[in-house]
Write an enzyme that holds these catalytic residues in place. Structure first.
Site, PDB file in Angstrom:
ATOM      1  N   ARG A  82       0.848  -1.192   0.000  1.00 52.07           N
ATOM      2  CA  ARG A  82       0.000   0.000   0.000  1.00 52.07           C
ATOM      3  C   ARG A  82       0.880   1.238   0.000  1.00 52.07           C
ATOM      4  O   ARG A  82       2.041   1.206   0.406  1.00 52.07           O
ATOM      5  CB  ARG A  82      -0.950   0.008   1.185  1.00 52.07           C
ATOM      6  CG  ARG A  82      -0.345   0.183   2.536  1.00 52.07           C
ATOM      7  CD  ARG A  82      -1.386   0.246   3.672  1.00 52.07           C
ATOM      8  NE  ARG A  82      -2.356  -0.830   3.592  1.00 52.07           N
ATOM      9  CZ  ARG A  82      -3.627  -0.674   3.186  1.00 52.07           C
ATOM     10  NH1 ARG A  82      -4.088   0.501   2.847  1.00 52.07           N
ATOM     11  NH2 ARG A  82      -4.433  -1.700   3.138  1.00 52.07           N
ATOM     12  N   ALA A 103       6.712  -1.944  -4.491  1.00 55.45           N
ATOM     13  CA  ALA A 103       6.772  -1.189  -3.244  1.00 55.45           C
ATOM     14  C   ALA A 103       5.722  -0.085  -3.194  1.00 55.45           C
ATOM     15  O   ALA A 103       4.993   0.151  -4.163  1.00 55.45           O
ATOM     16  CB  ALA A 103       8.171  -0.595  -3.067  1.00 55.45           C
ATOM     17  N   HIS A 104       5.677   0.600  -2.057  1.00 51.93           N
ATOM     18  CA  HIS A 104       4.662   1.631  -1.823  1.00 51.93           C
ATOM     19  C   HIS A 104       4.771   2.781  -2.820  1.00 51.93           C
ATOM     20  O   HIS A 104       5.857   3.154  -3.240  1.00 51.93           O
ATOM     21  CB  HIS A 104       4.750   2.156  -0.393  1.00 51.93           C
ATOM     22  CG  HIS A 104       6.071   2.741  -0.019  1.00 51.93           C
ATOM     23  ND1 HIS A 104       7.046   2.001   0.603  1.00 51.93           N
ATOM     24  CD2 HIS A 104       6.580   3.974  -0.193  1.00 51.93           C
ATOM     25  CE1 HIS A 104       8.100   2.762   0.812  1.00 51.93           C
ATOM     26  NE2 HIS A 104       7.839   3.967   0.324  1.00 51.93           N
ATOM     27  N   ASN A 105       3.605   3.292  -3.212  1.00 45.02           N
ATOM     28  CA  ASN A 105       3.462   4.453  -4.084  1.00 45.02           C
ATOM     29  C   ASN A 105       3.923   4.222  -5.526  1.00 45.02           C
ATOM     30  O   ASN A 105       4.072   5.180  -6.279  1.00 45.02           O
ATOM     31  CB  ASN A 105       4.182   5.684  -3.521  1.00 45.02           C
ATOM     32  CG  ASN A 105       3.637   6.095  -2.189  1.00 45.02           C
ATOM     33  OD1 ASN A 105       4.083   5.598  -1.164  1.00 45.02           O
ATOM     34  ND2 ASN A 105       2.654   6.972  -2.175  1.00 45.02           N
ATOM     35  N   SER A 123       7.761   4.657  -4.913  1.00 49.07           N
ATOM     36  CA  SER A 123       7.506   5.922  -5.607  1.00 49.07           C
ATOM     37  C   SER A 123       8.062   5.954  -7.025  1.00 49.07           C
ATOM     38  O   SER A 123       8.408   7.017  -7.540  1.00 49.07           O
ATOM     39  CB  SER A 123       8.038   7.102  -4.790  1.00 49.07           C
ATOM     40  OG  SER A 123       7.383   7.146  -3.539  1.00 49.07           O
TER      41      SER A 123
END
Length: 170
Positions: A82, A103-105, A123
């Site tokens: 998330r 991974a996140h973002n 990201s």
């Protein structure tokens, strides 16, 4: 299978054994989640304390969610974290092989294919119609434009701004 609070799974989707869909995550229509997929676990969000060897690491809450488009296939034991603040987004018609870490973002554009053992750091934005070979490593906070092909075991350490095929090795 575990479907946490306020998660949504769209019409005609298939969820195989040992799948976990985290709270507030949204799965589109006609999605196939193979065995052991994890959608919406916390990303690797930690900040060092003054001395991590004695006082450990400070956890950073992951407040975003995962949004998966329509007609997506995700292979066994793949983990999609998330977002930390924003959401992790997987576009429509994306196919992801087994044992991939998102991974996140991270944002993955429509029609992209990702092969096994690829790791995508936080990201990162990947464009539409990209083809990512097996065991590719992609660093965080970069952008990859549409129509990029990365051959197996390529290490991406900076943004790719021109469509085409890229390779690296050791």
């Amino acid at each position: 299978v575990v479907i946490e609070a306020r998660a949504h799974i769209g019409a005609d989707s298939v969820v195989k054994s040992q799948v976990v869909v985290g709270h507030d995550c949204m799965i589109g229509d006609h999605v196939r989640l193979h065995a052991g997929v994890s959608v919406g676990a916390e990303g690797f969000g930690f900040a060092p304390t003054r001395d991590p060897s004695s006082s450990g690491w400070e956890r950073i809450a992951q407040l975003g969610r995962v949004i998966i488009g329509n007609h997506v296939r995700i292979g066994s034991n793949t983990c999609i974290d998330r977002g930390a603040i924003d959401n992790t987004i997987i576009g429509n018609h994306v196919i992801i092989d087994n044992l991939v870490q998102v991974a996140h973002n991270v944002r993955i554009g429509d029609g992209t294919a990702i092969a096994a053992q690829t790791g995508i750091a936080g990201s990162t934005t990947i464009g539409k119609r990209c083809i990512i070979g097996g065991a590719v490593g992609i660093t965080g906070h970069i952008e990859i434009v549409d129509d990029v092909t990365l051959s197996g075991m390529t290490m991406v350490t900076k943004s790719i701004k021109v469509a085409g095929s890229y390779s690296s090795g050791t």
